[in-house]
Design an enzyme around this catalytic site. Sequence first.
Site, mmCIF file in Angstrom:
data_model
loop_
_atom_site.group_PDB
_atom_site.id
_atom_site.type_symbol
_atom_site.label_atom_id
_atom_site.label_comp_id
_atom_site.label_asym_id
_atom_site.label_seq_id
_atom_site.Cartn_x
_atom_site.Cartn_y
_atom_site.Cartn_z
ATOM 1 N N ILE A 106 0.839 -1.197 0.000
ATOM 2 C CA ILE A 106 0.000 0.000 0.000
ATOM 3 C C ILE A 106 0.876 1.249 0.000
ATOM 4 C CG2 ILE A 106 -0.198 -0.104 2.530
ATOM 5 C CD1 ILE A 106 -3.025 1.113 2.225
ATOM 6 N N CYS A 107 0.397 2.280 -0.671
ATOM 7 C CA CYS A 107 1.072 3.576 -0.712
ATOM 8 C C CYS A 107 2.495 3.401 -1.277
ATOM 9 C CB CYS A 107 1.060 4.212 0.670
ATOM 10 S SG CYS A 107 1.449 5.978 0.686
ATOM 11 N N ASN A 108 3.514 3.861 -0.580
ATOM 12 C CA ASN A 108 4.870 3.779 -1.122
ATOM 13 C C ASN A 108 5.400 2.355 -1.190
ATOM 14 O OD1 ASN A 108 5.296 6.477 -1.766
ATOM 15 N ND2 ASN A 108 5.911 6.994 0.318
ATOM 16 N N SER A 110 3.672 0.056 -2.552
ATOM 17 C CA SER A 110 3.297 -0.327 -3.919
ATOM 18 C C SER A 110 4.317 0.221 -4.913
ATOM 19 C CB SER A 110 1.887 0.171 -4.260
ATOM 20 O OG SER A 110 1.841 1.586 -4.347
#
Length: 202
Positions: A106-108, A110
């Site tokens: 998730i977020c960074n 990813s």
Amino acid sequence: MKKEILFVLLNNFADWEGAYIATNLNAGVEPGSESLYTVKTVSATKAPVRSIGGFSVLPDYAIGDIPTDYAGLVLIGGMDWFTPEAELFVPLVKEAIEHNKLVAGICNASVFLGMHGFLNEVNHTSNGLEYIRNYAGTNYKGEPYYRNEAAVRDGNIVTANGFATLEFSREILFALKADSPAKIERGYRMNKTGVWEDPISE
């Protein structure tokens, strides 16, 4: 015996991004429902890691002593996914994907998956196409597979943007078959809307 899901935490991790999924996996999707999984934490070492919100976590595992029979990896976001320490986790992610285990970012986190080519041939999302293109670098060639959605599940790979904690949780629960689809959806709706729904009898 419950299967272990490993939450990968780096310093300055985004504590809110893993809250829903950790609870659903560790305690069950609904009160009184069976939990098939247990949550464990892993970092580069067993030294405490501190979240953006100020929580200190003592990891269950260092990267060198992870058991081989875990069921999946959940990579929680934070700015440290762009540091040399994050590179230590590349072989672990590669091995998990090769063995068809869950890999969720998730977020960074990813973006980290994109940086190392893990999203080049799977449907995925992140914090925007321009964002992942700019931060992931030349190894990222997954633009044709990018989906402008809150969370995307393609087989055992789940990605989400940093605002989609509930959608991230839902797609991971589906991928792991943590409970019936109806109960997973009901739990998602209640957390999303704040409106209680009567329990589902199955």
